[in-house]
Design an enzyme around this catalytic site. Structure first.
Site, PDB file in Angstrom:
ATOM      1  N   CYS A  75     -20.980  11.503 -31.092  1.00 42.68           N
ATOM      2  CA  CYS A  75     -20.141  12.244 -30.176  1.00 42.68           C
ATOM      3  C   CYS A  75     -19.034  12.874 -31.003  1.00 42.68           C
ATOM      4  CB  CYS A  75     -19.600  11.229 -29.182  1.00 42.68           C
ATOM      5  SG  CYS A  75     -18.426  11.916 -28.083  1.00 42.68           S
ATOM      6  N   HIS A 166     -30.251  18.199 -30.010  1.00 37.07           N
ATOM      7  CA  HIS A 166     -29.714  19.463 -29.497  1.00 37.07           C
ATOM      8  C   HIS A 166     -30.794  20.528 -29.486  1.00 37.07           C
ATOM      9  CE1 HIS A 166     -25.467  18.267 -29.417  1.00 37.07           C
ATOM     10  NE2 HIS A 166     -25.807  17.504 -30.434  1.00 37.07           N
ATOM     11  N   GLU A 215     -24.763  18.911 -21.297  1.00 40.66           N
ATOM     12  CA  GLU A 215     -24.947  17.703 -22.102  1.00 40.66           C
ATOM     13  C   GLU A 215     -25.893  16.706 -21.448  1.00 40.66           C
ATOM     14  OE1 GLU A 215     -21.712  15.523 -23.734  1.00 40.66           O
ATOM     15  OE2 GLU A 215     -20.529  17.343 -24.035  1.00 40.66           O
ATOM     16  N   CYS A 224     -18.354  20.400 -26.708  1.00 39.36           N
ATOM     17  CA  CYS A 224     -19.253  19.418 -27.306  1.00 39.36           C
ATOM     18  C   CYS A 224     -19.221  19.622 -28.810  1.00 39.36           C
ATOM     19  CB  CYS A 224     -20.668  19.614 -26.751  1.00 39.36           C
ATOM     20  SG  CYS A 224     -21.890  18.509 -27.471  1.00 39.36           S
ATOM     21  N   GLY A 227     -22.584  19.547 -30.503  1.00 43.49           N
ATOM     22  CA  GLY A 227     -23.266  20.775 -30.093  1.00 43.49           C
ATOM     23  C   GLY A 227     -22.765  21.988 -30.853  1.00 43.49           C
TER      24      GLY A 227
HETATM   25  O1  ZDP Z   1     -26.013  13.153 -26.933  1.00 40.69           O
HETATM   26  C1  ZDP Z   1     -25.476  12.963 -25.823  1.00 40.69           C
HETATM   27  O2  ZDP Z   1     -26.028  12.276 -24.948  1.00 40.69           O
HETATM   28  C2  ZDP Z   1     -24.104  13.612 -25.575  1.00 40.69           C
HETATM   29  N1  ZDP Z   1     -23.841  13.697 -24.162  1.00 40.69           N
HETATM   30  C3  ZDP Z   1     -23.091  12.760 -26.282  1.00 40.69           C
HETATM   31  C4  ZDP Z   1     -21.686  13.298 -26.220  1.00 40.69           C
HETATM   32  C5  ZDP Z   1     -21.500  14.471 -27.176  1.00 40.69           C
HETATM   33  C6  ZDP Z   1     -20.072  14.994 -27.171  1.00 40.69           C
HETATM   34  N2  ZDP Z   1     -19.782  15.885 -26.093  1.00 40.69           N
HETATM   35  C7  ZDP Z   1     -19.743  15.693 -28.476  1.00 40.69           C
HETATM   36  O3  ZDP Z   1     -18.642  16.265 -28.539  1.00 40.69           O
HETATM   37  O4  ZDP Z   1     -20.472  15.625 -29.451  1.00 40.69           O
HETATM   38  C8  ZDP Z   1     -19.119  13.923 -27.037  1.00 40.69           C
END
Ligand code: ZDP
Length: 287
Positions: A75, A166, A215, A224, A227
């Protein structure tokens, strides 16, 4: 039972931080995380993050539950919030201080960069289909601009793992994408066995991307971090952007660099403390 927490956000991607330094096991269950993340019956957040004791050669361990209770490997915005949380807990103000954090995606190193900014060495992206994971290409091949049918349309998608999966697709105008309709269809598409995060990218200039994200496990969020890193990797693989880019998200901008020699990604952005509080467990069932 009452649970002490602190709320942080990174560009509006918001998290409940829990001081779990005394035990290697999170003090909350995924079910409690779902309740706490609820924006009407709980505190409201995109996820719950635990600061846990380290394993070998690190300073801390991070674990995170999404707002649906699932556990992602990594994350990006969350680890900036974790670094600021640790700095606040330990009274560290020094710019340049870095922390080695164990995650399910390996060792990740955030560094306090001053002015509320944190730069994170996010490690190397994984590009093979089996690593993402997706069945869009042969297991040992990359997934670059592959056709994928979603909602009666063919999208050219690129797959990137930042520890978490992703799916990136380049579009003319991100504002025209009906995220809440097509996001879930990407997330649950059978070609992504672990589900996927999905990023829609508009190339404004080779060094400036606009992005909206759906997400995995959290739906529409304002930003993200993993992302944004994955988007720059996908942009470079498709020769659509430079290795050093600003990524504009609904919640603000991140600076991303995909360094050429070691292939590490560096993400710079803010982490902001919002408030502290005490959550009354089972608040929802009492109401
Ligand atoms: O991979 C997932 O299930 C994401 N929802 C995790 C969270 C990603 C996040 N938004 C980021 O900033 O990388 C926290």
């Amino acid at each position: 039972m009452v649970i002490e927490f602190t709320k942080y956000h990174g560009l509006g991607n918001d998290f409940i931080l829990i001081d779990n330094r005394h035990s290697p096991v999170p003090i909350l269950t995924p079910a409690a995380a779902i309740e706490m993340c609820d924006r009407h019956f709980g505190i409201g957040a995109d996820g719950v993050i635990f600061a846990l004791p380290p394993e070998a050669d690190a300073d801390y361990t991070m674990r995170i539950f999404n707002s649906d209770g699932s556990e992602p490997e990594m994350c990006g915005n969350g680890i900036r919030c974790l670094a600021q949380f640790i700095a606040d807990l330990e009274g560290i103000e020094a710019d340049g201080q870095s922390f080695k954090i164990n995650t399910l995606a390996g060792l990740i190193v955030p560094k306090l960069a001053g002015h509320n900014q944190i730069t994170v060495d996010m490690g190397q992206p994984q590009l093979l289909a089996a690593q993402i994971p997706t069945t869009l290409s042969q297991e040992a091949e990359q997934v670059v601009n592959k056709p994928l049918e979603v909602a009666g349309q063919t999208w050219g998608v690129t797959g990137v793992s930042m520890g978490n999966p992703h799916c990136i697709t380049f579009v003319d105008a991100v504002k025209d994408i009906p995220l809440e309709v097509i996001g879930p269809q990407f997330e649950h598409h059978p070609v992504f066995p672990q589900r996927t995060n999905t990023e829609f990218i508009e190339v404004v200039q080779r060094d400036y991307l606009k992005m909206r994200v759906w997400e995995r496990g959290a739906g529409i969020t304002l930003a993200c971090g993993t992302g944004a890193c994955a988007a720059v990797v996908a942009g470079v693989l498709n020769d659509a952007c430079d290795r050093c880019c600003t990524v504009e998200l609904p919640g603000g901008c991140l600076q991303i660099e995909w360094e050429a020699n070691q292939g590490h990604l560096y993400m710079t952005g803010p982490a902001q403390k919002v408030f502290t509080g005490q959550y009354v467990e089972a608040a929802r069932s009492l109401s």
